[in-house]
Scaffold this motif. Structure first.
Motif, mmCIF file in Angstrom:
data_model
loop_
_atom_site.group_PDB
_atom_site.id
_atom_site.type_symbol
_atom_site.label_atom_id
_atom_site.label_comp_id
_atom_site.label_asym_id
_atom_site.label_seq_id
_atom_site.Cartn_x
_atom_site.Cartn_y
_atom_site.Cartn_z
ATOM 1 N N PRO A 23 0.834 -1.202 0.000
ATOM 2 C CA PRO A 23 0.000 0.000 0.000
ATOM 3 C C PRO A 23 0.871 1.254 0.000
ATOM 4 C CG PRO A 23 -0.809 -1.599 1.583
ATOM 5 C CD PRO A 23 0.504 -2.113 1.103
ATOM 6 N N LYS A 24 0.417 2.258 -0.709
ATOM 7 C CA LYS A 24 1.178 3.491 -0.836
ATOM 8 C C LYS A 24 0.388 4.668 -0.282
ATOM 9 C CE LYS A 24 3.568 1.937 -5.015
ATOM 10 N NZ LYS A 24 3.836 2.215 -6.442
ATOM 11 N N LEU A 25 1.103 5.718 0.061
ATOM 12 C CA LEU A 25 0.484 6.952 0.501
ATOM 13 C C LEU A 25 0.388 7.890 -0.688
ATOM 14 C CD1 LEU A 25 2.220 7.489 3.965
ATOM 15 C CD2 LEU A 25 0.027 6.406 3.457
ATOM 16 N N ILE A 26 -0.838 8.330 -0.984
ATOM 17 C CA ILE A 26 -1.110 9.130 -2.167
ATOM 18 C C ILE A 26 -1.477 10.554 -1.736
ATOM 19 C CG2 ILE A 26 -2.498 9.315 -4.262
ATOM 20 C CD1 ILE A 26 -0.804 6.767 -4.093
ATOM 21 N N PRO A 27 -0.821 11.558 -2.287
ATOM 22 C CA PRO A 27 -1.196 12.935 -1.938
ATOM 23 C C PRO A 27 -2.624 13.241 -2.364
ATOM 24 C CG PRO A 27 0.324 12.899 -3.807
ATOM 25 C CD PRO A 27 0.278 11.510 -3.271
ATOM 26 N N TYR A 28 -3.333 13.998 -1.529
ATOM 27 C CA TYR A 28 -4.752 14.253 -1.764
ATOM 28 C C TYR A 28 -5.081 15.667 -1.293
ATOM 29 C CZ TYR A 28 -9.640 12.745 -2.354
ATOM 30 O OH TYR A 28 -10.937 12.583 -2.783
ATOM 31 N N THR A 29 -5.813 16.402 -2.103
ATOM 32 C CA THR A 29 -6.178 17.777 -1.775
ATOM 33 C C THR A 29 -7.681 17.968 -1.917
ATOM 34 O OG1 THR A 29 -5.922 18.544 -4.061
ATOM 35 C CG2 THR A 29 -3.945 18.591 -2.661
ATOM 36 N N LYS A 30 -8.183 19.059 -1.373
ATOM 37 C CA LYS A 30 -9.610 19.354 -1.494
ATOM 38 C C LYS A 30 -9.994 19.535 -2.958
ATOM 39 C CE LYS A 30 -13.326 22.341 0.147
ATOM 40 N NZ LYS A 30 -13.941 22.427 -1.194
ATOM 41 N N ASP A 31 -9.126 20.175 -3.724
ATOM 42 C CA ASP A 31 -9.401 20.359 -5.151
ATOM 43 C C ASP A 31 -9.526 19.014 -5.859
ATOM 44 O OD1 ASP A 31 -9.394 22.047 -7.685
ATOM 45 O OD2 ASP A 31 -7.660 20.746 -8.046
ATOM 46 N N LYS B 12 -3.007 6.826 11.166
ATOM 47 C CA LYS B 12 -2.266 8.079 11.195
ATOM 48 C C LYS B 12 -0.798 7.824 10.915
ATOM 49 C CE LYS B 12 -5.015 11.148 14.156
ATOM 50 N NZ LYS B 12 -4.983 12.011 15.367
ATOM 51 N N THR B 13 -0.208 8.725 10.171
ATOM 52 C CA THR B 13 1.231 8.657 9.955
ATOM 53 C C THR B 13 1.941 9.089 11.230
ATOM 54 O OG1 THR B 13 1.464 10.944 9.214
ATOM 55 C CG2 THR B 13 0.830 9.312 7.554
ATOM 56 N N LYS B 14 3.252 8.916 11.275
ATOM 57 C CA LYS B 14 4.017 9.351 12.432
ATOM 58 C C LYS B 14 3.924 10.857 12.627
ATOM 59 C CE LYS B 14 7.294 5.509 12.391
ATOM 60 N NZ LYS B 14 8.717 5.099 12.273
ATOM 61 N N GLY B 15 3.631 11.562 11.546
ATOM 62 C CA GLY B 15 3.479 13.006 11.637
ATOM 63 C C GLY B 15 2.080 13.440 12.015
ATOM 64 N N GLY B 16 1.184 12.470 12.256
ATOM 65 C CA GLY B 16 -0.160 12.796 12.699
ATOM 66 C C GLY B 16 -1.163 13.046 11.599
ATOM 67 N N ILE B 17 -0.801 12.766 10.325
ATOM 68 C CA ILE B 17 -1.722 12.985 9.211
ATOM 69 C C ILE B 17 -2.616 11.761 9.046
ATOM 70 C CG2 ILE B 17 -1.912 13.464 6.740
ATOM 71 C CD1 ILE B 17 0.838 14.739 6.867
ATOM 72 N N ILE B 18 -3.909 11.978 8.860
ATOM 73 C CA ILE B 18 -4.860 10.888 8.673
ATOM 74 C C ILE B 18 -4.687 10.276 7.286
ATOM 75 C CG2 ILE B 18 -7.305 10.300 8.495
ATOM 76 C CD1 ILE B 18 -7.868 12.490 10.536
ATOM 77 N N ALA B 19 -4.673 8.951 7.232
ATOM 78 C CA ALA B 19 -4.615 8.224 5.962
ATOM 79 C C ALA B 19 -5.876 7.382 5.829
ATOM 80 C CB ALA B 19 -3.374 7.334 5.909
ATOM 81 N N ARG B 20 -6.563 7.519 4.699
ATOM 82 C CA ARG B 20 -7.803 6.802 4.435
ATOM 83 C C ARG B 20 -7.741 6.125 3.081
ATOM 84 N NH1 ARG B 20 -11.863 11.926 5.462
ATOM 85 N NH2 ARG B 20 -11.813 11.974 7.751
ATOM 86 N N THR B 21 -8.566 5.091 2.913
ATOM 87 C CA THR B 21 -8.741 4.524 1.578
ATOM 88 C C THR B 21 -9.598 5.469 0.741
ATOM 89 O OG1 THR B 21 -10.758 3.322 2.151
ATOM 90 C CG2 THR B 21 -8.656 2.192 2.529
ATOM 91 N N THR B 22 -9.612 5.244 -0.565
ATOM 92 C CA THR B 22 -10.377 6.113 -1.449
ATOM 93 C C THR B 22 -11.860 6.077 -1.131
ATOM 94 O OG1 THR B 22 -8.758 5.713 -3.206
ATOM 95 C CG2 THR B 22 -10.871 6.632 -3.869
ATOM 96 N N ALA B 23 -12.414 4.873 -0.928
ATOM 97 C CA ALA B 23 -13.841 4.757 -0.628
ATOM 98 C C ALA B 23 -14.182 5.449 0.681
ATOM 99 C CB ALA B 23 -14.254 3.286 -0.572
ATOM 100 N N THR B 24 -13.329 5.256 1.692
ATOM 101 C CA THR B 24 -13.577 5.890 2.983
ATOM 102 C C THR B 24 -13.576 7.408 2.850
ATOM 103 O OG1 THR B 24 -12.550 4.027 4.124
ATOM 104 C CG2 THR B 24 -12.784 6.057 5.374
ATOM 105 N N SER B 25 -12.650 7.930 2.060
ATOM 106 C CA SER B 25 -12.589 9.390 1.888
ATOM 107 C C SER B 25 -13.855 9.922 1.230
ATOM 108 C CB SER B 25 -11.367 9.764 1.046
ATOM 109 O OG SER B 25 -11.511 9.341 -0.300
ATOM 110 N N LEU B 26 -14.421 9.143 0.305
ATOM 111 C CA LEU B 26 -15.657 9.576 -0.362
ATOM 112 C C LEU B 26 -16.839 9.536 0.591
ATOM 113 C CD1 LEU B 26 -17.429 10.266 -2.840
ATOM 114 C CD2 LEU B 26 -17.518 7.818 -3.329
ATOM 115 N N PHE B 27 -16.986 8.422 1.315
ATOM 116 C CA PHE B 27 -18.169 8.244 2.156
ATOM 117 C C PHE B 27 -18.157 9.147 3.393
ATOM 118 C CE2 PHE B 27 -18.057 3.680 0.411
ATOM 119 C CZ PHE B 27 -18.749 4.083 -0.728
ATOM 120 N N LYS B 28 -16.989 9.681 3.737
ATOM 121 C CA LYS B 28 -16.918 10.548 4.903
ATOM 122 C C LYS B 28 -17.053 12.031 4.556
ATOM 123 C CE LYS B 28 -14.839 7.738 8.447
ATOM 124 N NZ LYS B 28 -13.985 7.748 9.654
#
Length: 498
Positions: free
Chosen positions: A14-22, A61-77
């Protein structure tokens, strides 16, 4: 904001993918086009409801405290999904948001199924993200119809559904309905699953599932369960990028499905599979040629630059100036059942790791191949081993109880990628199986291969994955013993590397 955790389909990790509001807004706008496109091809979708089984995964959460979600989870939330209004172009889902957001697979599936059964006559489409998921849903119904009919008959809710938010929302849904309970019991009591989707949800117009790429293998099973209902593969998307839409979404088979890439979703380039002069030259979106195959390369607004996702596409035509593509498969993938992707390199490493357990018995793996057995649910990996033995017979040096080879199965699973192990733990994939074959079996496989017109012994390589029915039958005819993994492989919920 947060980042996306991919499913690991590109490399198994699994990889961490950058994600923005845009980027989130852009994807939601693309998804908003799906229902209007479906309305152009299917009449009356605004007159009923959709039974779509949707799921979320726990956030990390990453060690830096950033939340990591799957794509589906990000949509449904997103608030937009949670508060989506009902109108004529946006069919109401029967699944309550509380069930979708529940991280427990049993509670979520049970609740969504129960709601879908109560609304059975209003359901116009049934689906999940992928074809394999819908097959598992039907198995869930067959395994739990007694509990479901008990709840419908009595107006109660299974005690294993303990999530307070679900129990609260279900007070508005649950009611005693003995006639409905009797109907469900009649349809599910025997082993006949032919047409069960239409028998349970009689007004279903099509199945809303992805059946392209490796998921096409499940089309015959879906046809059996649904009585041949059309399948709608609406969107081509991944964690890294949402690519495009199927503008003619309702079809009978994967061979007819093409996706039109939307140029506003990313900057798309393409790497031809057949290169000239041994040079890899990227081709722009407008320069692809009909009939040729390419690996897609993306540069996204969120920060990925010339990212090779591994999907192999074939150009099937154009919609205006935008090319249409058919998904051929994934590069370097030899095995997959669900979301996991196992490459030849991973398979080789797993076999080598497991074969170390054979050293003390003075034997080793001479040759091997594999196939993904999806004849039962859940599907599982089958690995054919031919062993080198100093004496004839497989019982001379290896213990007859099969424990060593069972441990070899588990060792292979422990060596496979995190996504495989996660799906094993969740029950989406069954125990890995090793089938020992007689000495000389792989020579027979080679003889079969080179007997075909145009085949050459000098160019022959042992296939590390087989799908040809005659080859599988040949291998099975030479099997002397079978062995299954005795337990689940280890899997750490913190599987993403930070």
């Amino acid at each position: 904001m947060f980042i996306l955790s991919s499913s690991g389909t590109s490399s198994g990790e699994p990889k961490l993918i950058p994600y923005t509001k845009d980027e989130s807004d852009r994807r939601l706008r693309l998804c908003s086009l799906i229902t209007p496109i479906l309305n152009l091809h299917v009449n009356g979708l605004d007159k009923g409801k959709t039974l779509m089984f949707m799921y979320t995964k726990p956030e990390i959460k990453t060690k830096g405290g950033i939340i990591a979600r799957t794509t589906a989870t990000s949509l449904f939330k997103t608030n937009l999904f949670k508060t989506r209004p009902y109108n004529s172009s946006n069919n109401v889902h029967t699944s309550p948001i509380e069930a979708i957001l529940c991280g427990d697979p049993f509670q979520s599936t049970y609740t969504q199924m129960l709601c879908g059964l109560y609304e059975r006559e209003r359901i116009l489409r049934v689906g999940t993200s992928f074809a394999y998921g819908l097959i598992r849903i039907i198995k869930f119904l067959k395994n739990h119809w007694r509990e479901l009919t008990h709840d419908i008959r009595t107006g109660s809710l299974h005690p294993k559904v303990s999530d307070p938010s679900i129990r609260g929302c279900m007070t508005r849904v649950i009611r005693p309905d003995p006639d409905l309970a009797d109907l469900i019991a009649r349809e599910c009591a025997d082993d006949n699953c032919e047409g069960i989707i239409k028998r349970i949800w009689p007004n279903t117009k099509f199945l809303d599932v992805i059946v392209t790429g490796n998921m096409s293998r499940y089309i015959p099973t879906l046809d059996y369960y649904s009585g041949g209902l059309p399948k709608a593969s609406t969107i081509y998307a991944s964690s890294e990028c949402y690519f495009g839409l199927n503008l003619d979404p309702v079809s009978d088979g994967a061979s007819e499905i093409s996706y039109t890439l939307m140029p506003n979703m990313a900057y798309f380039e393409f790497l031809p599979l057949v290169v000239r002069d041994q040079r890899e030259v990227l081709v722009d979106l407008v320069d692809v040629e009909i009939g040729k195959e390419y690996e897609v390369v993306i540069t996204t607004f969120a920060g990925l630059y010339r990212y090779r996702g591994g999907d192999i596409l074939q150009v099937t035509g154009f919609h205006n100036s935008a090319p249409k593509f058919k998904i051929i498969g994934r590069k370097n993938v030899v095995l997959n059942i669900d979301w996991e992707k196992t490459s030849e390199v991973e398979l080789q490493a797993a076999v080598e790791s497991a074969s170390q357990l054979l050293q003390e018995f003075n034997t080793s793996v001479v040759e091997y191949t594999s196939f993904a057995d999806t004849t039962k649910i859940p599907g599982h990996y089958v690995i054919y081993w031919e062993l080198l033995l100093p004496t004839k017979g497989y019982s001379v040096n290896l213990p007859s109880d099969g424990v060593v080879l069972e441990n070899c199965c588990l060792a292979m699973e422990e060596s496979l990628n995190p996504m495989y192990r996660l799906l094993r733990v969740e029950g989406s994939i069954g125990p890995l199986e090793i089938r020992l074959v007689k000495s000389g079996t792989f020579e027979e496989v080679m003889n079969h291969a080179i007997s075909r017109p145009g085949a050459s012994i000098s160019q022959y390589k042992v296939p590390r994955c087989v799908s040809s029915k005659p080859i599988v039958e040949l291998l099975d005819s030479r099997v002397v013993s079978t062995h299954l993994s005795p337990s689940l492989p280890k899997w750490n919920s913190e599987f993403v590397k930070f």
